[in-house]
Motif scaffolding. Structure first.
Motif, PDB file in Angstrom:
ATOM      1  N   LYS A  95      -9.669   6.044   5.386  1.00 47.47           N
ATOM      2  CA  LYS A  95      -9.874   4.702   5.959  1.00 47.47           C
ATOM      3  C   LYS A  95     -10.793   4.755   7.171  1.00 47.47           C
ATOM      4  O   LYS A  95     -11.552   3.825   7.443  1.00 47.47           O
ATOM      5  CB  LYS A  95      -8.524   4.087   6.379  1.00 47.47           C
ATOM      6  N   TYR A 134      -3.772   6.608  -4.460  1.00 50.96           N
ATOM      7  CA  TYR A 134      -3.342   5.678  -3.407  1.00 50.96           C
ATOM      8  C   TYR A 134      -3.737   4.255  -3.778  1.00 50.96           C
ATOM      9  O   TYR A 134      -4.801   4.016  -4.358  1.00 50.96           O
ATOM     10  CB  TYR A 134      -4.019   6.090  -2.092  1.00 50.96           C
ATOM     11  N   GLN A 135      -2.869   3.303  -3.450  1.00 45.23           N
ATOM     12  CA  GLN A 135      -3.192   1.879  -3.611  1.00 45.23           C
ATOM     13  C   GLN A 135      -3.175   1.219  -2.247  1.00 45.23           C
ATOM     14  O   GLN A 135      -2.249   1.449  -1.461  1.00 45.23           O
ATOM     15  CB  GLN A 135      -2.164   1.195  -4.527  1.00 45.23           C
ATOM     16  N   ASP A 136      -4.233   0.413  -1.934  1.00 47.30           N
ATOM     17  CA  ASP A 136      -4.231  -0.273  -0.634  1.00 47.30           C
ATOM     18  C   ASP A 136      -3.606  -1.653  -0.771  1.00 47.30           C
ATOM     19  O   ASP A 136      -3.207  -2.074  -1.867  1.00 47.30           O
ATOM     20  CB  ASP A 136      -5.641  -0.315  -0.037  1.00 47.30           C
ATOM     21  N   GLU A 137      -3.534  -2.363   0.368  1.00 50.19           N
ATOM     22  CA  GLU A 137      -2.865  -3.679   0.386  1.00 50.19           C
ATOM     23  C   GLU A 137      -3.586  -4.730  -0.448  1.00 50.19           C
ATOM     24  O   GLU A 137      -3.027  -5.782  -0.753  1.00 50.19           O
ATOM     25  CB  GLU A 137      -2.668  -4.167   1.837  1.00 50.19           C
ATOM     26  N   SER A 178       0.837  -1.200   0.000  1.00 59.66           N
ATOM     27  CA  SER A 178       0.000   0.000   0.000  1.00 59.66           C
ATOM     28  C   SER A 178       0.870   1.248   0.000  1.00 59.66           C
ATOM     29  O   SER A 178       2.003   1.213   0.490  1.00 59.66           O
ATOM     30  CB  SER A 178      -0.931   0.001   1.217  1.00 59.66           C
ATOM     31  N   ALA A 221      -4.915   9.512   3.082  1.00 57.10           N
ATOM     32  CA  ALA A 221      -5.388   8.138   2.860  1.00 57.10           C
ATOM     33  C   ALA A 221      -5.871   7.506   4.163  1.00 57.10           C
ATOM     34  O   ALA A 221      -6.904   6.834   4.198  1.00 57.10           O
ATOM     35  CB  ALA A 221      -4.270   7.295   2.248  1.00 57.10           C
TER      36      ALA A 221
END
Length: 410
Positions: A311, A284-287, A256, A307
């Motif tokens: 969440k 943004y990229q999450d897990e 992430s 980010a």
């Protein structure tokens, strides 16, 4: 002491039912002041505001499906009614009339009084890992109705003759306290962005909400008033890139992180005049490899914090899930809009009281477990805090007395 309970498995018996212990969280003198201030008892001799509240809370905590079930349930408590401040259980018709006619705004005001009363108790020292003092989450959920309760609300499905309607509960929650600070109940067709205009939050607060709420005019107004926000950018958003602060590759799978940050200019019309202002755009990229594009008017916090703030929005999803799963919002006790609004406000009151009880007991049990325990033991004469705290404490098994005649000799 009851000899049928062993010393290590005692649950303290008290002189009043659990329902009464929960009702004590409502200050009676404040309640009486509210009744006087709103005149909510003026037209009601048999169904006073306290009786109305107790009836609704009993039905909601017991998960009754109707006012008839609720009144029948209260009737069975004849020996315990004095503990909850009632002389007798209300009749179904009296309760139904009160539910239809007593203004739901009374219960709305009561909810906010309770939020104010317990805000210090529910808040704690958590900073949520952020450099912000106030973080508010905004969202809405729809309570669906299949009937003519709200004529003209909702839409006409193609394959179903009945109109699918409902009420929308718009909510602003304090991310630290986890309870609704400002709530508005509207018809389901009312657009979410209309809720933003009614919000009154302190300067330097941070609001977080989903992209359904994109509303540039309001965003600009907040920016000028030192109120910050984080939201997702709409896919078809029109903007001009003014500065590229970070332009990297997407992280590897399962990793992430922020990989792009830009300063963008957006515009909206104010009458015939076109107005522009600047925002931050963060990719943004999450897990789980999901891609998000956030926009914010805060230029001082880090892109990673933007980010992280988004969440936190899941807390309100959990709050709505909690409300719909643990309380009976599939069946309504009355058939006009006022009755439905009253039931929603009373459900929010129950959720708040159980959250306070959960924290008072310092229990690690999930909210759904707390709600189930209280529902099962609502009229038991047990200490509610001890009951919620217990891990292994249970009633000792009592050996059955074998007094039944045997069919066959052994």
């Amino acid at each position: 002491k009851n000899n049928n309970m062993s010393k290590s498995t005692d649950i303290k018996l008290v002189g009043q039912p659990i329902f009464s212990q929960i009702l004590k969280l409502i200050d009676k003198s404040s309640f009486k002041s509210l009744v006087k201030q709103t005149g909510s008892d003026y037209y009601y001799k048999a169904f006073k505001s306290w009786t109305h509240l107790v009836t609704m809370l009993f039905g909601i905590m017991s998960r009754c499906d109707s006012m008839a079930e609720t009144c029948e349930g209260l009737k069975g408590l004849s020996g315990k009614l004095q503990f909850i401040g009632l002389d007798r259980s209300p009749s179904k018709s009296t309760a139904g009339d009160g539910l239809r006619n007593r203004d739901s705004k009374f219960f709305e005001k009561l909810y906010y009084e309770l939020v104010e009363r317990y805000k210090g108790f529910l808040s704690d020292s958590r900073t949520l890992g952020l450099t912000l003092k106030e973080l508010y989450i905004v969202d809405s959920t729809t309570i669906r109705l299949f009937s003519d309760i709200l004529k003209g609300v909702g839409r006409n499905p193609k394959n179903d003759g009945r109109k699918k309607g409902g009420l929308k509960v718009h909510m602003l929650i304090d991310a630290v306290q986890g309870v609704g600070k400002f709530i508005k109940i509207t018809e389901a067709r009312v657009h979410d962005k209309n809720f933003l205009k009614d919000l009154d939050v302190p300067k330097w607060s941070m609001l977080v909400f989903d992209r359904a709420y994109n509303y540039y005019r309001q965003f600009h107004k907040w920016t000028e008033g030192n109120i910050y926000f984080v939201t997702r950018q709409k896919k078809d958003a029109v903007y001009v890139i003014k500065e590229r602060k970070l332009s990297g590759r997407r992280p590897k799978k399962g990793v992430s992180g922020v990989y792009k940050e830009q300063i963008i200019e957006v515009s909206y019309k104010a009458g015939s005049e076109k107005r522009t202002f600047l925002l931050r755009r963060v990719c943004y990229q999450d897990e789980k490899n999901r891609q998000y594009v956030f926009i914010s008017n805060n230029f001082t916090i880090t892109a990673e914090e933007i980010a992280l703030i988004y969440k936190k929005r899941w807390q309100i999803e959990l709050l709505f899930k909690k409300m719909k799963q643990n309380f009976q919002l599939h069946y309504f006790y009355g058939e006009n809009e006022n009755a439905i609004r009253t039931q929603i406000w009373c459900t929010l009151i129950v959720q708040l009281l159980l959250t306070v009880m959960q924290k008072k007991a310092k229990t690690k049990k999930a909210f759904s477990t707390v709600a189930a325990i209280i529902r099962i033991h609502l009229v038991s004469m047990l200490d509610v805090e001890q009951l919620l705290q217990q891990v292994k404490r249970t009633f000792a098994k009592i050996k059955p007395v074998d007094s039944a005649p045997r069919l066959f000799a052994t």
